[in-house]
Each structure stands twice: as C-alpha cells, then as structure tokens.
Design a protein around this motif. Structure first.
Motif, PDB file in Angstrom:
ATOM      1  N   VAL A  36      39.307   6.912  43.580  1.00  0.00           N
ATOM      2  CA  VAL A  36      39.239   8.246  42.977  1.00  0.00           C
ATOM      3  C   VAL A  36      40.232   8.740  41.961  1.00  0.00           C
ATOM      4  CG1 VAL A  36      39.361  10.766  43.621  1.00  0.00           C
ATOM      5  CG2 VAL A  36      37.948   8.838  45.355  1.00  0.00           C
ATOM      6  N   GLU A  88      39.645   7.710  38.233  1.00  0.00           N
ATOM      7  CA  GLU A  88      38.221   8.383  37.825  1.00  0.00           C
ATOM      8  C   GLU A  88      37.882   8.420  36.249  1.00  0.00           C
ATOM      9  OE1 GLU A  88      35.647  12.306  38.648  1.00  0.00           O
ATOM     10  OE2 GLU A  88      36.400  11.377  40.450  1.00  0.00           O
ATOM     11  N   GLN A  92      37.192   5.155  34.575  1.00  0.00           N
ATOM     12  CA  GLN A  92      35.916   4.240  34.902  1.00  0.00           C
ATOM     13  C   GLN A  92      35.397   3.733  33.852  1.00  0.00           C
ATOM     14  OE1 GLN A  92      34.586   4.327  38.086  1.00  0.00           O
ATOM     15  NE2 GLN A  92      33.256   2.726  37.245  1.00  0.00           N
TER      16      GLN A  92
END
Length: 117
Positions: free
Chosen positions: A45, A48, A51
């Motif tokens: 997370v 993120e 990504q």
C-alpha cells in the motif's frame, strides 16, 4: 510463494529507487520472474504512488547485477535464515549478460570533465 520448510525459505527486503522498502518471503525455488509477479500482485500500500503497469518490467538487482527471469533464489546461494536485500526497479529490457565489452567501447567515445575549485 512461501514454503513450509524453514531451510527452503528466503526472506527478501526489496528496496525501490525512492528508498521505500518492504519484506517478502519466498521459496528458494522461486525465480526472479516469480518474485516480480508476486510483488506486482501484492503491491504494498505504501508503494502505491510507484505502481507499475506490468510485472514484466520489474527487475531485481542483487550485488549490483540484474537477475534474469529464470534465475532462482536457490541458485544465488543466499544465506539461510537471514534477510537478503535486493533492489527492485522498473526497466523494460535487461542488458545482455556479456555486454561489458560493448559498454566499455561506448565509454571510450564519451567525454567526462570535472572542474575542481
């Protein structure tokens, strides 16, 4: 990607170019391509904002060398029961394993200058 046998388990601390890190556990039979796919599918997370679009562009670097997709963790003879640090980068293509000579030839045409004051 984890194994029931402790001697077969490899812990990796992966570091992004940004300096963010996370730890994963794999089997010594897992290849660099397996690891890239697993990390992509379980993207942390707090990573993120970094990504990537595909696991196919994730590359592992260990001891300054890119690991090609078929290299297993067992082949690297990593120390058991210890966490190994690797870098994880997004890169479309890998340099050829024997491209050192080509790089050295290219460097002869480059100019580097340093000014000391």
């Amino acid at each position: 990607m984890t194994s029931q046998h402790d001697s077969d388990t490899v812990r990796l601390r992966l570091i992004l170019v940004s300096g963010k890190t996370d730890e994963f556990t794999f089997s010594s039979n897992d290849s660099a391509a397996d690891i890239a796919k697993h990390v992509y599918e379980n993207w942390p997370v707090d990573w993120e904002d970094e990504q990537v679009s595909s696991p196919n562009i994730l590359r592992l670097i260990y001891q300054g060398r890119f690991l090609h997709g078929n290299v297993t963790l067992g082949a690297l003879k990593l120390p058991p029961r210890r966490t190994t640090v690797m870098h994880l980068v997004a890169r479309e293509n890998l340099p050829e394993p024997n491209s050192h000579g080509q790089r050295n030839r290219e460097k002869t045409t480059e100019s580097s200058c340093c000014l000391l004051l």
